[in-house]
Design a protein around this motif. Sequence first.
Motif, mmCIF file in Angstrom:
data_model
loop_
_atom_site.group_PDB
_atom_site.id
_atom_site.type_symbol
_atom_site.label_atom_id
_atom_site.label_comp_id
_atom_site.label_asym_id
_atom_site.label_seq_id
_atom_site.Cartn_x
_atom_site.Cartn_y
_atom_site.Cartn_z
ATOM 1 N N THR A 91 -12.674 -1.070 -1.102
ATOM 2 C CA THR A 91 -12.349 -0.372 -2.349
ATOM 3 C C THR A 91 -10.674 -0.211 -2.149
ATOM 4 N N ALA A 92 -10.184 -0.879 -3.278
ATOM 5 C CA ALA A 92 -8.722 -0.609 -3.424
ATOM 6 C C ALA A 92 -8.328 0.881 -3.631
ATOM 7 N N THR A 93 -7.333 1.204 -2.931
ATOM 8 C CA THR A 93 -6.810 2.673 -3.133
ATOM 9 C C THR A 93 -5.291 2.530 -3.025
ATOM 10 N N SER A 94 -4.663 3.470 -3.904
ATOM 11 C CA SER A 94 -3.190 3.712 -3.713
ATOM 12 C C SER A 94 -3.052 5.222 -3.290
ATOM 13 N N ASP A 95 -4.114 5.684 -2.821
ATOM 14 C CA ASP A 95 -3.793 7.093 -2.192
ATOM 15 C C ASP A 95 -3.428 7.051 -0.779
ATOM 16 N N TRP A 96 -2.148 6.413 -0.598
ATOM 17 C CA TRP A 96 -1.749 6.460 0.774
ATOM 18 C C TRP A 96 -0.265 6.717 0.885
ATOM 19 N N TRP A 97 0.387 6.829 2.063
ATOM 20 C CA TRP A 97 1.680 6.712 2.165
ATOM 21 C C TRP A 97 2.093 6.092 3.654
ATOM 22 N N GLN A 98 3.261 5.775 3.624
ATOM 23 C CA GLN A 98 3.843 5.080 5.057
ATOM 24 C C GLN A 98 4.860 5.776 5.611
ATOM 25 N N ASP A 99 4.531 5.967 6.877
ATOM 26 C CA ASP A 99 5.291 6.797 7.932
ATOM 27 C C ASP A 99 5.745 6.057 9.053
ATOM 28 N N GLY A 100 6.735 5.155 8.929
ATOM 29 C CA GLY A 100 7.153 4.125 9.749
ATOM 30 C C GLY A 100 6.129 2.914 10.061
ATOM 31 N N SER A 101 5.432 2.559 11.142
ATOM 32 C CA SER A 101 4.471 1.807 11.411
ATOM 33 C C SER A 101 3.107 2.273 10.880
ATOM 34 N N ASP A 102 3.012 3.451 10.364
ATOM 35 C CA ASP A 102 1.734 4.229 10.315
ATOM 36 C C ASP A 102 1.283 4.151 8.788
#
Length: 203
Positions: A91-102
Amino acid sequence: MAVLPSLVTVADLAALLGRTFTPQQELQAQALLDQASSVVRAYVRQDITRATTTDTFTMRRADPLLHRCGGVVTLPQRPVVDIASVEVNGTATSDWWQDGSDLLVRAWSWDQPPAAHRAPQVTVTYTHGWDPVPGDIQAIVMQATNRVIVNPSGIRSETVGGESVTYLIPAVGEYLGVLLSRTEQKVLDRYRLTAASVRVRDC
């Protein structure tokens, strides 16, 4: 899987050596550059060159002291330049964020047993690597290649007591060829991947 390009071109190597290769020598130089590039990539566990990849990883639970989110995936190829899309269990999601390589998924309800034993699978399309390739990496690839061009048999000769003695290994005790010296490994250690997410499959 796509074939990765050499980290150094034949033209770059010829310019460093201040020479012009014949067509046959160009083929040999390219083969050696390919080998040296593969050796460097294997050591650092990175593709190095800029590329876009789609991989699937197993999400792990976030450390509540470090991240307030549903789960974490550590992307193995670095540096992470851009993340184009994320899917959790298809399931596609946009509920994320990036922290460096994480990659941190903001909210995700983990299943209760027995389904909880199946961790969520996260499919990520992301751009990674360097453009251009760092100069110290290119220098090491050229050094490893030039060792074989200059001395393909790894022969070292010296005169002891008026007698000529020939060895198949250099003074450091190992014939390197297109392999890496300890000094070169130390230079590459800053790029080396030491920990990564579990990689499930290529998409």
